[in-house]
Design a protein around this motif. Structure first.
Motif, PDB file in Angstrom:
ATOM      1  N   ASN A 168      -8.253  -2.797  -8.034  1.00  0.00           N
ATOM      2  CA  ASN A 168      -7.474  -2.546  -9.258  1.00  0.00           C
ATOM      3  C   ASN A 168      -6.177  -1.799  -8.947  1.00  0.00           C
ATOM      4  N   PRO A 169      -5.310  -2.367  -8.107  1.00  0.00           N
ATOM      5  CA  PRO A 169      -4.151  -1.605  -7.631  1.00  0.00           C
ATOM      6  C   PRO A 169      -3.120  -1.258  -8.695  1.00  0.00           C
ATOM      7  N   ASN A 170      -3.078  -2.010  -9.771  1.00  0.00           N
ATOM      8  CA  ASN A 170      -2.002  -1.794 -10.730  1.00  0.00           C
ATOM      9  C   ASN A 170      -2.483  -1.317 -12.101  1.00  0.00           C
ATOM     10  N   ASP A 171      -3.658  -0.683 -12.122  1.00  0.00           N
ATOM     11  CA  ASP A 171      -4.164  -0.138 -13.390  1.00  0.00           C
ATOM     12  C   ASP A 171      -3.333   1.055 -13.853  1.00  0.00           C
ATOM     13  N   THR A 172      -3.081   1.986 -12.934  1.00  0.00           N
ATOM     14  CA  THR A 172      -2.301   3.186 -13.240  1.00  0.00           C
ATOM     15  C   THR A 172      -1.467   3.528 -12.011  1.00  0.00           C
ATOM     16  N   TRP A 173      -0.571   4.507 -12.144  1.00  0.00           N
ATOM     17  CA  TRP A 173       0.220   4.895 -10.976  1.00  0.00           C
ATOM     18  C   TRP A 173      -0.643   5.542  -9.909  1.00  0.00           C
ATOM     19  N   ILE A 174      -1.766   6.139 -10.331  1.00  0.00           N
ATOM     20  CA  ILE A 174      -2.686   6.737  -9.368  1.00  0.00           C
ATOM     21  C   ILE A 174      -3.371   5.646  -8.544  1.00  0.00           C
ATOM     22  N   SER A 175      -3.927   4.638  -9.217  1.00  0.00           N
ATOM     23  CA  SER A 175      -4.597   3.557  -8.477  1.00  0.00           C
ATOM     24  C   SER A 175      -3.604   2.810  -7.596  1.00  0.00           C
ATOM     25  N   ALA A 176      -2.358   2.689  -8.060  1.00  0.00           N
ATOM     26  CA  ALA A 176      -1.338   1.986  -7.280  1.00  0.00           C
ATOM     27  C   ALA A 176      -0.970   2.750  -6.016  1.00  0.00           C
ATOM     28  N   THR A 177      -0.704   4.044  -6.147  1.00  0.00           N
ATOM     29  CA  THR A 177      -0.324   4.829  -4.968  1.00  0.00           C
ATOM     30  C   THR A 177      -1.506   5.005  -4.023  1.00  0.00           C
ATOM     31  N   VAL A 344      13.475   8.721   7.989  1.00  0.00           N
ATOM     32  CA  VAL A 344      13.705   7.461   7.264  1.00  0.00           C
ATOM     33  C   VAL A 344      12.520   6.518   7.459  1.00  0.00           C
ATOM     34  N   GLY A 345      11.958   6.537   8.676  1.00  0.00           N
ATOM     35  CA  GLY A 345      10.826   5.662   8.973  1.00  0.00           C
ATOM     36  C   GLY A 345       9.621   5.892   8.086  1.00  0.00           C
ATOM     37  N   GLN A 346       9.442   7.130   7.618  1.00  0.00           N
ATOM     38  CA  GLN A 346       8.323   7.445   6.733  1.00  0.00           C
ATOM     39  C   GLN A 346       8.385   6.644   5.436  1.00  0.00           C
ATOM     40  N   TYR A 347       9.588   6.231   5.063  1.00  0.00           N
ATOM     41  CA  TYR A 347       9.754   5.435   3.850  1.00  0.00           C
ATOM     42  C   TYR A 347       9.902   3.944   4.167  1.00  0.00           C
ATOM     43  N   ILE A 348      10.394   3.642   5.377  1.00  0.00           N
ATOM     44  CA  ILE A 348      10.582   2.247   5.770  1.00  0.00           C
ATOM     45  C   ILE A 348       9.250   1.561   6.060  1.00  0.00           C
ATOM     46  N   PHE A 349       8.343   2.267   6.748  1.00  0.00           N
ATOM     47  CA  PHE A 349       7.060   1.663   7.097  1.00  0.00           C
ATOM     48  C   PHE A 349       6.281   1.195   5.864  1.00  0.00           C
ATOM     49  N   PRO A 350       6.122   2.032   4.815  1.00  0.00           N
ATOM     50  CA  PRO A 350       5.426   1.542   3.622  1.00  0.00           C
ATOM     51  C   PRO A 350       6.108   0.328   3.000  1.00  0.00           C
ATOM     52  N   ALA A 351       7.441   0.305   3.008  1.00  0.00           N
ATOM     53  CA  ALA A 351       8.169  -0.833   2.437  1.00  0.00           C
ATOM     54  C   ALA A 351       7.892  -2.102   3.239  1.00  0.00           C
ATOM     55  N   ILE A 352       7.853  -1.975   4.563  1.00  0.00           N
ATOM     56  CA  ILE A 352       7.554  -3.129   5.418  1.00  0.00           C
ATOM     57  C   ILE A 352       6.168  -3.675   5.115  1.00  0.00           C
ATOM     58  N   ILE A 353       5.209  -2.778   4.953  1.00  0.00           N
ATOM     59  CA  ILE A 353       3.829  -3.190   4.665  1.00  0.00           C
ATOM     60  C   ILE A 353       3.756  -3.894   3.314  1.00  0.00           C
ATOM     61  N   LEU A 354       4.438  -3.357   2.305  1.00  0.00           N
ATOM     62  CA  LEU A 354       4.421  -3.999   0.991  1.00  0.00           C
ATOM     63  C   LEU A 354       5.040  -5.392   1.059  1.00  0.00           C
ATOM     64  N   PHE A 355       6.080  -5.559   1.855  1.00  0.00           N
ATOM     65  CA  PHE A 355       6.665  -6.883   2.053  1.00  0.00           C
ATOM     66  C   PHE A 355       5.675  -7.803   2.754  1.00  0.00           C
ATOM     67  N   LYS A 356       4.989  -7.258   3.767  1.00  0.00           N
ATOM     68  CA  LYS A 356       4.038  -8.065   4.543  1.00  0.00           C
ATOM     69  C   LYS A 356       2.906  -8.609   3.683  1.00  0.00           C
ATOM     70  N   ARG A 358       3.026  -9.019   0.510  1.00  0.00           N
ATOM     71  CA  ARG A 358       3.573  -9.646  -0.703  1.00  0.00           C
ATOM     72  C   ARG A 358       3.046  -8.958  -1.962  1.00  0.00           C
ATOM     73  N   ALA A 359       3.271  -7.693  -2.005  1.00  0.00           N
ATOM     74  CA  ALA A 359       2.750  -6.879  -3.099  1.00  0.00           C
ATOM     75  C   ALA A 359       3.305  -7.303  -4.458  1.00  0.00           C
ATOM     76  N   ASN A 360       2.507  -7.106  -5.475  1.00  0.00           N
ATOM     77  CA  ASN A 360       2.883  -7.391  -6.861  1.00  0.00           C
ATOM     78  C   ASN A 360       4.090  -6.548  -7.266  1.00  0.00           C
ATOM     79  N   TRP A 361       4.913  -7.082  -8.155  1.00  0.00           N
ATOM     80  CA  TRP A 361       6.113  -6.356  -8.591  1.00  0.00           C
ATOM     81  C   TRP A 361       5.760  -5.017  -9.227  1.00  0.00           C
ATOM     82  N   LYS A 362       4.591  -4.949  -9.889  1.00  0.00           N
ATOM     83  CA  LYS A 362       4.173  -3.676 -10.483  1.00  0.00           C
ATOM     84  C   LYS A 362       3.954  -2.621  -9.395  1.00  0.00           C
ATOM     85  N   THR A 363       3.422  -3.069  -8.267  1.00  0.00           N
ATOM     86  CA  THR A 363       3.181  -2.138  -7.162  1.00  0.00           C
ATOM     87  C   THR A 363       4.495  -1.546  -6.667  1.00  0.00           C
ATOM     88  N   TRP A 364       5.530  -2.367  -6.592  1.00  0.00           N
ATOM     89  CA  TRP A 364       6.837  -1.876  -6.157  1.00  0.00           C
ATOM     90  C   TRP A 364       7.363  -0.799  -7.096  1.00  0.00           C
TER      91      TRP A 364
END
Length: 427
Positions: A168-177, A344-356, A358-364
């Motif tokens: 349930n990744p996109n139920d709330t901001w807590i479940s998403a993060t 900067v890498g601390q923020y780039i790595f999560p973004a790369i994973i979300l791209f990999k 293909r995370a839902n737009w809500k997750t972004w």
């Protein structure tokens, strides 16, 4: 040394530099997944075990899901431990087709005790299995899960952790993060360690253990983080925990910050407990065996201490700006450009994973809150340290009653899309 506090602050800074570089460079090995020639012929038999405590809202969906796995039905059986249940968990699991064992114990509460009790029953019965697979009652499981674990067992791996996805990744901001943090750890930690030959750590669910290991060494893991305890127990004797990236289990993530706090506090308590008992043993054995995998296990156990240490250093650094009382060597050891890249890498790595994935737009959108989730670990870890000797089990209530099809249709990750095709083919 210019200041008397340098005797404390300089070693502290060197530790920070070491941990930062170690995990930053390790993360690069989790960006890719190595090609693997898989063994696709079902061979191993499995006891699929579900530990459930008052899980009537979700247990039925999991058992139904487990019945449609892409694996010969004669090669696996589904066992549900109805552990100190006061609801209809046992009856619902039976109606769904599981073999149910009810357990009642006021003294030995918790998943670790329930699993040890179940293993003892399994090993004394007539029918035996090559391996056990453990799930939580709130999970849903990829149809190829047992095929993937069979592949790894056939290749000689004995203790294996599967990919922990979100139900349930996109139920709330807590479940998403919460989900984002798992996806990131799956790649830049679990997959990275597997790619370089280090040991991963069991995650409590989606884990597979060869029965010959359990019979020979016993379970014996009954603390708040029984998965980590067993990981370190077998690592001491040179058995590493491997990672099956394509063996996917969908776990229910907390909906509220309160639920998240309670669950992570329990993890922190258990982590400190295991660390206190196993770090000295691992250090002696790692040096004795000259085994980098065992020494790396120590680094994992030290992580919450490192979080507290680095937080303390940040506070000291603010004081140091006002009244200098130590020598700052961080920029002497590493140029500021390197620190900038790491930051900067601390923020780039999560973004790369979300791209990999293909995370839902809500997750972004929810990812905006990801730093808040990460930094909330600081007070949680501190409280966990204060309560590290307590062993009262805190049960997380699960309410997201979803079917396997519901999850695949709602989550648009690369895994979900592939599995949806697989599911439609089965139907």
């Amino acid at each position: 040394m210019n200041y008397i506090f340098d005797y404390i602050m300089i070693p502290m800074q060197l530790i920070i530099v070491f941990f930062t570089l170690y995990y930053f460079f390790l993360a690069f090995f989790g960006i890719f997944k190595r090609h693997e020639d898989k063994i696709t012929t079902p061979k191993n038999t499995f006891a699929v075990i579900v530990a459930a405590h008052n899980e009537e809202q979700v247990i039925g969906q999991l058992v139904e899901n487990l019945h449609i796995l892409n694996y010969p039905s004669e090669l696996y059986d589904i066992y549900v431990i109805a552990d100190n249940c006061k609801d209809k968990t046992a009856q619902i699991a039976k109606n769904a087709g599981a073999i149910v064992h009810e357990r009642f114990s006021l003294d030995q509460k918790g998943k670790g005790y329930a699993m040890e009790w179940m293993f003892e029953k399994l090993f004394t019965q007539k029918k035996q299995y090559d391996a056990v697979v453990v799930f939580d009652a709130d999970n849903l499981v990829d149809t190829n899960f047992l095929l993937e674990m069979n592949n790894r067992l056939c290749k000689g791996e004995k203790v294996i952790q599967g990919y922990l996805d979100a139900k349930n990744p996109n139920d709330t901001w807590i479940s998403a993060t919460f989900a984002i943090s798992f996806w990131v750890v799956n790649h830049i930690w679990h997959l990275a360690k597997y790619n370089v030959g280090l040991s991963s750590v069991l995650g409590g669910t989606g884990m597979c253990i060869s029965t010959d290991i359990l019979k020979k060494f016993g379970w014996g893991a009954t603390c708040l983080t029984e998965d980590m305890e067993f990981t370190m127990k077998v690592l001491l004797i040179g058995i590493r925990t491997t990672w099956a990236h394509d063996a996917i289990v969908y776990d229910e993530k907390p909906l509220t910050f309160k639920q998240s706090w309670k669950q992570r506090k329990r993890w922190a308590q258990g982590h400190f407990d295991v660390a206190g008992r196993f770090i000295p043993k691992l250090l002696i054995e790692g040096i004795k065996r000259r085994d980098i995998r065992i020494l790396d296990g120590i680094l994992h156990l030290v992580q919450p201490y490192f979080l507290l240490l680095s937080t303390l250093f940040v506070l000291f650094s603010y004081i140091g700006y006002i009244t200098p009382f130590y020598t700052n060597i961080l920029y002497m050891v590493l140029p500021i450009e390197v620190w900038t890249i790491i930051g900067v890498g601390q923020y780039i790595f999560p973004a790369i994973i979300l791209f990999k994935i293909r995370a839902n737009w809500k997750t972004w959108i929810y990812s905006i809150f990801y730093p808040l989730f990460i930094y909330s670990w600081i007070p949680i870890t501190f409280v966990g340290y204060l309560h590290r000797h307590e062993r009262n089990w805190s049960h997380t209530k699960h309410t997201r009653s979803l079917s396997y099809q519901d999850v695949l249709l709602s989550n648009s990750t690369e895994f979900s899309k592939e599995n949806l095709v697989s599911k439609q083919a089965i139907k």
